[in-house]
Design an enzyme around this catalytic site. Structure first.
Site, PDB file in Angstrom:
ATOM      1  N   ALA A  65     -56.111  -7.945  60.575  1.00  0.00           N
ATOM      2  CA  ALA A  65     -57.084  -8.553  59.671  1.00  0.00           C
ATOM      3  C   ALA A  65     -58.499  -8.268  60.166  1.00  0.00           C
ATOM      4  O   ALA A  65     -58.730  -8.079  61.359  1.00  0.00           O
ATOM      5  CB  ALA A  65     -56.857 -10.054  59.581  1.00  0.00           C
ATOM      6  N   GLU A  98     -48.133  -9.050  60.339  1.00  0.00           N
ATOM      7  CA  GLU A  98     -47.771 -10.207  59.518  1.00  0.00           C
ATOM      8  C   GLU A  98     -47.388  -9.775  58.101  1.00  0.00           C
ATOM      9  O   GLU A  98     -46.432 -10.304  57.516  1.00  0.00           O
ATOM     10  CB  GLU A  98     -48.924 -11.203  59.485  1.00  0.00           C
ATOM     11  CG  GLU A  98     -49.182 -11.856  60.835  1.00  0.00           C
ATOM     12  CD  GLU A  98     -50.215 -12.958  60.758  1.00  0.00           C
ATOM     13  OE1 GLU A  98     -49.824 -14.130  60.665  1.00  0.00           O
ATOM     14  OE2 GLU A  98     -51.414 -12.632  60.800  1.00  0.00           O
ATOM     15  N   GLY A 137     -52.697  -8.958  61.527  1.00  0.00           N
ATOM     16  CA  GLY A 137     -52.399  -9.178  60.116  1.00  0.00           C
ATOM     17  C   GLY A 137     -51.554  -8.081  59.507  1.00  0.00           C
ATOM     18  O   GLY A 137     -50.797  -8.325  58.560  1.00  0.00           O
ATOM     19  N   GLU A 141     -53.927 -11.802  68.518  1.00  0.00           N
ATOM     20  CA  GLU A 141     -54.881 -12.846  68.116  1.00  0.00           C
ATOM     21  C   GLU A 141     -55.247 -13.823  69.228  1.00  0.00           C
ATOM     22  O   GLU A 141     -56.408 -14.220  69.365  1.00  0.00           O
ATOM     23  CB  GLU A 141     -54.317 -13.613  66.903  1.00  0.00           C
ATOM     24  CG  GLU A 141     -54.355 -12.847  65.589  1.00  0.00           C
ATOM     25  CD  GLU A 141     -53.107 -12.021  65.341  1.00  0.00           C
ATOM     26  OE1 GLU A 141     -52.876 -11.636  64.189  1.00  0.00           O
ATOM     27  OE2 GLU A 141     -52.359 -11.752  66.310  1.00  0.00           O
TER      28      GLU A 141
END
Length: 252
Positions: free
Chosen positions: A78, A126, A123, A146
């Site tokens: 992300a 994910e 992300g 993260e």
């Protein structure tokens, strides 16, 4: 024959999502993330574009969906810089808007395949975990970094990872943020297949074509039963299987 559309970019740096319909009957939707200069970092624009694609007719009328990236990266994660300045209220709104894309992808009624190559981090991982089936290039690099930057995976990564590999390995991967390769991901069951180098997109389309050839309703119901059975008590899961069978019995 392949028909391709591309979402408009807000700026040259914002990226796009390319939408193709392919296969003998044009029943496979292939969504390609394209933000190569940023290793396909998932900006809110990219997430919104992907969410629009998932909700649009090109995907809704397909029988199977493939999500892929570029050779250097499925997605390096992300675009956390966008979120750093957000207030808690703004972050809550984010999860209701573009941040809803991960659950929207997981909730598609048709089977989904993630074709992974290069970096599949944060992300990006994910998003891959939200797919039904994952296939990877031999050199794919996975990881959830993260915690190392003071946050945590929050788009279903922890929830899905613990269900896939268990709490002990999830702690190891999330808390240490360590990277791992396709052989480890395959051994742990995170990916179903390692494709030959340079063929991961073709392999994913091949798998999607196989899935698209199955009875549509049976595939959709089976997918939902598998998801529900992950958390349901054994008795409830068995009952769900039996009720689903009864509902499907005369539809084939």
């Amino acid at each position: 024959m392949t028909v391709t559309d591309t979402t408009p970019a807000a700026s040259p740096e914002a990226g796009t999502v390319e939408i193709e319909r392919t296969g003998e009957h044009q029943d496979i939707a292939v969504l390609t993330l394209r933000r190569e200069r940023k290793l396909n970092a998932l900006s809110t624009h990219m997430e919104s574009a992907l969410l629009d694609a998932l909700r649009g007719p090109r995907v809704r009328t397909s029988r199977a969906v493939v999500v892929t990236g570029v050779p250097r990266a499925f997605s390096a994660g992300a675009d956390t810089g966008e979120l750093r300045e957000m207030t808690p209220e703004a972050i809550a709104d984010y999860y209701r808007s573009s941040g809803a894309v991960y659950e929207a992808f997981a909730a598609l009624p048709q089977p989904t395949v993630a074709a992974l190559s290069g970096y599949c981090l944060g992300g990006g991982l994910e998003l891959a975990l939200a797919a039904d089936i994952r296939v990877a290039d031999p050199d794919t690099v996975f990881g959830l970094p993260e915690v190392g930057i003071g946050i945590l995976p929050s788009s279903g990564g922890v929830t899905r990872l613990v269900r896939e590999v268990g709490p002990a390995r999830t702690r190891d991967l999330v808390l240490r943020g360590r990277r791992f390769g396709a052989p480890e991901a395959y051994a742990w069951g995170l990916i179903g297949e390692i494709a030959e180098a340079g063929t991961v997109r073709d392999k994913a389309v091949e798998i999607a074509t196989e899935l698209a050839g199955q009875p549509r309703l049976a595939v959709s119901v089976a997918k939902q039963v598998i998801t529900a059975a992950t958390d349901a008590p054994r008795e409830a899961a068995l009952l769900l299987e039996q009720l689903a069978y009864a509902a499907l019995n005369r539809t084939g």
